[in-house]
Design a protein around this motif. Structure first.
Motif, mmCIF file in Angstrom:
data_model
loop_
_atom_site.group_PDB
_atom_site.id
_atom_site.type_symbol
_atom_site.label_atom_id
_atom_site.label_comp_id
_atom_site.label_asym_id
_atom_site.label_seq_id
_atom_site.Cartn_x
_atom_site.Cartn_y
_atom_site.Cartn_z
ATOM 1 N N LEU A 11 0.855 -1.205 0.000
ATOM 2 C CA LEU A 11 0.000 0.000 0.000
ATOM 3 C C LEU A 11 0.882 1.243 0.000
ATOM 4 N N GLY A 12 1.981 1.170 -0.735
ATOM 5 C CA GLY A 12 2.876 2.327 -0.842
ATOM 6 C C GLY A 12 2.377 3.258 -1.938
ATOM 7 N N ASN A 13 3.312 3.805 -2.734
ATOM 8 C CA ASN A 13 2.922 4.739 -3.810
ATOM 9 C C ASN A 13 1.855 4.147 -4.714
ATOM 10 N N VAL A 14 2.170 2.995 -5.295
ATOM 11 C CA VAL A 14 1.278 2.415 -6.303
ATOM 12 C C VAL A 14 0.041 1.802 -5.641
ATOM 13 N N LEU A 45 3.254 -3.700 5.596
ATOM 14 C CA LEU A 45 3.911 -3.917 6.884
ATOM 15 C C LEU A 45 3.357 -2.979 7.959
ATOM 16 N N ASP A 46 2.890 -1.777 7.525
ATOM 17 C CA ASP A 46 2.334 -0.822 8.506
ATOM 18 C C ASP A 46 0.831 -0.646 8.285
ATOM 19 N N LEU A 80 2.120 -5.341 -5.258
ATOM 20 C CA LEU A 80 2.597 -3.963 -5.396
ATOM 21 C C LEU A 80 3.650 -3.670 -4.331
ATOM 22 N N GLY A 82 7.173 -4.811 -4.858
ATOM 23 C CA GLY A 82 8.427 -4.534 -5.555
ATOM 24 C C GLY A 82 9.554 -5.446 -5.087
ATOM 25 N N ALA A 104 3.148 -4.572 -10.770
ATOM 26 C CA ALA A 104 3.789 -3.384 -11.356
ATOM 27 C C ALA A 104 5.307 -3.574 -11.345
ATOM 28 N N ASN A 105 5.741 -4.829 -11.142
ATOM 29 C CA ASN A 105 7.129 -5.100 -10.767
ATOM 30 C C ASN A 105 8.039 -5.364 -11.979
ATOM 31 N N LYS A 106 8.655 -4.288 -12.507
ATOM 32 C CA LYS A 106 9.501 -4.448 -13.707
ATOM 33 C C LYS A 106 10.732 -5.293 -13.415
ATOM 34 N N ALA A 131 1.524 -1.983 -15.544
ATOM 35 C CA ALA A 131 2.139 -0.893 -14.773
ATOM 36 C C ALA A 131 3.656 -1.020 -14.664
ATOM 37 N N ALA A 302 5.496 7.368 -14.044
ATOM 38 C CA ALA A 302 5.404 6.858 -12.677
ATOM 39 C C ALA A 302 4.400 7.719 -11.924
ATOM 40 N N GLY A 303 4.347 7.486 -10.603
ATOM 41 C CA GLY A 303 3.422 8.271 -9.778
ATOM 42 C C GLY A 303 2.275 7.399 -9.329
ATOM 43 N N THR A 307 0.181 5.311 -12.251
ATOM 44 C CA THR A 307 0.507 3.882 -12.200
ATOM 45 C C THR A 307 -0.695 3.100 -11.664
HETATM 46 N N1 NAP Z 1 6.346 4.363 -7.618
HETATM 47 C C1 NAP Z 1 5.991 4.376 -8.900
HETATM 48 O O1 NAP Z 1 5.600 5.406 -9.434
HETATM 49 C C2 NAP Z 1 6.060 3.100 -9.709
HETATM 50 C C3 NAP Z 1 5.783 3.154 -11.088
HETATM 51 C C4 NAP Z 1 5.756 1.964 -11.821
HETATM 52 C C5 NAP Z 1 6.032 0.778 -11.190
HETATM 53 N N2 NAP Z 1 6.332 0.763 -9.843
HETATM 54 C C6 NAP Z 1 6.570 -0.523 -9.213
HETATM 55 O O2 NAP Z 1 5.525 -0.758 -8.278
HETATM 56 C C7 NAP Z 1 6.005 -1.539 -7.185
HETATM 57 C C8 NAP Z 1 5.710 -0.825 -5.870
HETATM 58 O O3 NAP Z 1 6.377 0.431 -5.881
HETATM 59 P P1 NAP Z 1 6.014 1.590 -4.833
HETATM 60 O O4 NAP Z 1 6.688 2.811 -5.325
HETATM 61 O O5 NAP Z 1 4.560 1.619 -4.578
HETATM 62 O O6 NAP Z 1 6.788 1.024 -3.540
HETATM 63 P P2 NAP Z 1 6.616 1.503 -2.015
HETATM 64 O O7 NAP Z 1 6.027 2.863 -1.978
HETATM 65 O O8 NAP Z 1 7.905 1.237 -1.362
HETATM 66 O O9 NAP Z 1 5.512 0.488 -1.453
HETATM 67 C C9 NAP Z 1 5.784 -0.856 -1.163
HETATM 68 C C10 NAP Z 1 4.697 -1.396 -0.283
HETATM 69 O O10 NAP Z 1 4.951 -2.783 -0.038
HETATM 70 C C11 NAP Z 1 4.869 -3.021 1.355
HETATM 71 N N3 NAP Z 1 5.751 -4.126 1.713
HETATM 72 C C12 NAP Z 1 7.097 -4.173 1.655
HETATM 73 N N4 NAP Z 1 7.540 -5.379 2.046
HETATM 74 C C13 NAP Z 1 6.450 -6.102 2.376
HETATM 75 C C14 NAP Z 1 6.238 -7.413 2.859
HETATM 76 N N5 NAP Z 1 7.255 -8.241 3.104
HETATM 77 N N6 NAP Z 1 4.972 -7.815 3.102
HETATM 78 C C15 NAP Z 1 3.934 -6.993 2.873
HETATM 79 N N7 NAP Z 1 4.063 -5.738 2.393
HETATM 80 C C16 NAP Z 1 5.301 -5.294 2.151
HETATM 81 C C17 NAP Z 1 5.290 -1.742 2.016
HETATM 82 O O11 NAP Z 1 4.809 -1.703 3.331
HETATM 83 P P3 NAP Z 1 5.383 -0.581 4.340
HETATM 84 O O12 NAP Z 1 5.122 0.749 3.713
HETATM 85 O O13 NAP Z 1 4.579 -0.787 5.561
HETATM 86 O O14 NAP Z 1 6.849 -0.871 4.481
HETATM 87 C C18 NAP Z 1 4.569 -0.731 1.083
HETATM 88 O O15 NAP Z 1 3.218 -0.630 1.432
HETATM 89 C C19 NAP Z 1 7.491 -1.764 -7.475
HETATM 90 O O16 NAP Z 1 7.645 -2.996 -8.141
HETATM 91 C C20 NAP Z 1 7.847 -0.617 -8.410
HETATM 92 O O17 NAP Z 1 8.942 -0.915 -9.248
HETATM 93 C C21 NAP Z 1 6.344 1.892 -9.103
#
Ligand code: NAP
Length: 434
Positions: A11-14, A45-46, A80, A82, A104-106, A131, A302-303, A307
Motif C-alpha cells: 500500500l505504498g505509492n502504487v 507492513l504498517d 505492489l 516490488g 507493477a514489478n519491472k 504498470a 510513474a506516480g 501507475t
Molecule cells: N512508484 C511508482 O511510481 C512506480 C511506477 C511503476 C512501477 N512501480 C513498481 O511498483 C512496485 C511498488 O512500488 P512503490 O513505489 O509503490 O513502492 P513503495 O512505496 O515502497 O511500497 C511498497 C509497499 O509494499 C509493502 N511491503 C514491503 N515489504 C512487504 C512485505 N514483506 N509484506 C507486505 N508488504 C510489504 C510496504 O509496506 P510498508 O510501507 O509498511 O513498508 C509498502 O506498502 C514496485 O515494483 C515498483 O517498481 C512503481
C-alpha cells in the motif's frame, strides 16, 4: 452481477493510488465491466497506520502477505511490493492457487517474467503487468494487442522519469547533475540511493520487458549495454545545442540483419525530433513498425495515480476474463513463446559520435587527437569550442562521421592515455535513427 474479489499486497505509492481509484471510481468501473470489483483483503507492513478509503469497508487487513495470497475469497492478487524476493513468493503462491496476479514489478518480471507466465498458464490463471513499464502509458496493451499485427523493427524510449527530469533541468538551468539530483531527492523524485535511475538500471529492466513484447525474445537485463548519465555536464548541453541536438537517456532496441541490438545510454537527439520534446519526469516510447510505420506514446512514467490507473485497468481486464470464463489468455509478452536472445555487442553499431574532452591546453592537442582517430580510420567531422577562460580545464568537442563503436572505443581508450586530458573522453552517439 457477482463481485470479483481483489487482494492488494503493498500500500505504498502504487498500492495507495490503486485503492483510491478503486474506491473513488467504483461506479465507472462497474458500468464498464457490468459487475463490481471488491477489495477483500489488503496487506502492508504498517497496515494499521494506513488510512483506507471508507468506501472499501469492510476489508480484511493484515501484515502477512500469505493471508492475502491464500485468502479463499480473493480471485486476483495485486503484487505492489516490488523487489525480487518477497514479490516472487507472493506471485508464485497466488498463481499456484490458480489466482490471477496483477503486478507493477519491472525488476522481477524482467528477470523471471517468462517463467512466471508459464506457471500462470499451467495453473489456468492470468498474469498482467501493464504498470511495470512507463506507469501511465498503456504500452503493453499497444504491443500486446493494439499493433500486434505489425512487425516491430525498432523501438526508442525515454523510460526513466528521474533521469529525464535531471537532464532536462540541467539543460534548462545550466546546473550540474549533482545539484539537480540533490534537489530531486529533496522533492522525493529521486531515491536516496539514485543508482537505479542515474546509472540506467531501472531503464534497462524496462527495455528488457518492452523488447520481449516487441520482438518475442527472452532478454536478460544484464545482456543490455547500459551506461548512465553521471558523466553528463552542463557544457555538454551547450555543445549539443550548437549541433541543434539535446541529450536524453535513450533506451534503444533495433532489429538488424545480425540480430537485435539493445542499449541504454545517453545520446544526442536532434532538437527537431519528438523525443527531444519529452521533458521533466515524463516518459515516451517511439515504435517503428514494418507496416504501420511510426507510432508514439507519451505520458507519466510513474506516480501513485498514473501507475494506479494501469493496475486498475489490468484488474478490470483480468476480472472480465474470470467472469466470462475465458480459457484463452493473451500472453503478457505478446508472444505464446519467447525465443532465446543471442546478445549482439553494441561495438558493431555504426553511427556518428560526439567526443567531449577536458584538457590542459597546449599546442598540438587537436593534431594528436586527430592522429589517433586517423589511425583507427575514423573521419573527423567537426571541432567545436565554446568560449572558456580556464585554459587549464578547457572543454571542447570533436564529432566524427559514422563509424563502428569498436573503432571509436579503441580511439577513446588510446586518447585517455594522453597527459593533457583531465579525464577520459566522453563518447556519445549522435543518434541517427530518429
Ligand atoms: N512508484 C511508482 O511510481 C512506480 C511506477 C511503476 C512501477 N512501480 C513498481 O511498483 C512496485 C511498488 O512500488 P512503490 O513505489 O509503490 O513502492 P513503495 O512505496 O515502497 O511500497 C511498497 C509497499 O509494499 C509493502 N511491503 C514491503 N515489504 C512487504 C512485505 N514483506 N509484506 C507486505 N508488504 C510489504 C510496504 O509496506 P510498508 O510501507 O509498511 O513498508 C509498502 O506498502 C514496485 O515494483 C515498483 O517498481 C512503481
Amino acid at each position: 452481477m457477482e463481485h470479483v474479489n481483489l487482494g492488494i499486497v503493498g500500500l505504498g505509492n502504487v498500492g495507495s493510488g490503486t485503492v483510491t481509484i478503486l474506491a473513488e471510481n467504483a461506479r465507472q468501473i462497474t458500468e464498464k465491466l457490468g459487475f463490481p470489483l471488491a477489495v477483500k483483503a489488503v496487506c502492508s507492513l504498517d497496515v494499521d497506520q494506513v488510512r483506507l478509503p471508507e468506501a472499501l469497508d469492510p476489508v480484511f487487513k493484515t501484515t502477512d502477505w500469505r493471508q492475502v495470497a491464500t485468502h479463499p475469497e480473493v480471485d486476483i492478487v495485486a503484487e505492489l511490493v516490488g523487489g525480487t524476493t518477497v514479490a516472487a513468493e507472493i506471485i508464485t503462491t497466488a498463481l499456484s492457487l490458480r489466482k490471477s496476479v496483477v503486478t507493477a514489478n519491472k525488476e522481477l518480471l524482467a528477470l523471471r517474467g517468462a517463467e512466471l507466465w508459464e506457471l500462470a498458464i499451467s495453473s489456468g490463471a492470468n498474469l498482467a503487468m501493464e504498470a511495470s513499464v512507463a506507469g501511465g502509458i498503456p504500452i503493453h496493451a499497444v504491443l500486446r494487442e493494439g499493433i500486434s499485427g505489425d512487425r516491430v523493427v525498432a523501438l526508442y524510449g525515454i523510460l526513466n522519469g528521474t533521469s529525464n527530469y535531471i537532464l532536462t533541468e540541467m539543460e534548462k538551468r545550466g546546473d550540474t547533475l549533482e545539484a539537480v539530483l540533490k534537489e530531486a531527492q529533496r522533492m522525493g523524485l529521486a531515491e536516496a540511493d539514485p543508482s537505479a535511475d542515474v546509472d540506467g538500471y531501472d531503464a534497462r529492466s524496462k527495455l528488457a520487458l518492452l523488447s520481449a513484447l516487441a520482438f518475442g525474445e527472452r532478454i536478460t537485463p544484464s545482456d543490455i549495454f547500459t551506461e548512465g548519465i553521471r558523466r553528463i555536464s552542463p557544457v555538454d548541453f551547450q555543445y549539443a545545442h550548437r549541433l541543434a541536438h539535446t541529450i536524453r537517456l535513450i533506451c534503444a532496441a533495433r532489429q538488424t540483419p545480425e540480430g537485435l541490438l539493445l542499449s541504454v545510454r545517453p545520446a544526442l537527439v536532434p532538437q527537431a525530433t519528438i523525443l527531444a520534446g519529452v521533458r521533466g519526469a515524463y516518459n515516451a516510447i517511439w515504435v517503428k513498425g514494418a507496416y504501420g510505420e511510426d507510432t508514439f506514446y507519451y505520458g507519466r512514467g510513474a506516480g501513485s495515480r498514473p501507475t494506479g490507473v494501469a493496475v486498475v485497468s489490468d484488474l478490470m481486464r483480468v476480472a472480465r476474463e474470470i467472469r466470462r470464463g475465458s480459457p484463452e489468455r493473451v500472453s503478457p509478452f505478446a508472444h505464446e513463446r519467447l525465443g532465446e536472445y543471442r546478445p549482439l555487442p553494441v561495438t558493431c553499431e555504426k553511427q556518428p559520435y560526439y567526443l567531449r574532452f577536458r584538457v590542459d591546453d597546449r599546442p598540438g592537442i587537436i593534431a594528436a587527437l586527430a592522429g589517433i582517430l586517423a589511425g583507427k580510420s575514423v573521419s573527423l567531422e567537426a571541432v567545436l569550442q565554446v568560449p572558456c577562460d580556464n585554459k587549464h580545464d578547457l572543454p571542447f568537442v570533436i564529432t566524427v562521421e559514422p563509424t563502428t563503436e569498436q573503432s571509436v572505443r579503441e580511439a577513446a581508450a588510446e586518447m585517455a592515455r594522453l597527459d593533457f586530458l583531465l579525464e577520459p573522453p566522453l563518447v556519445m552517439p549522435l543518434a541517427q535513427p530518429f
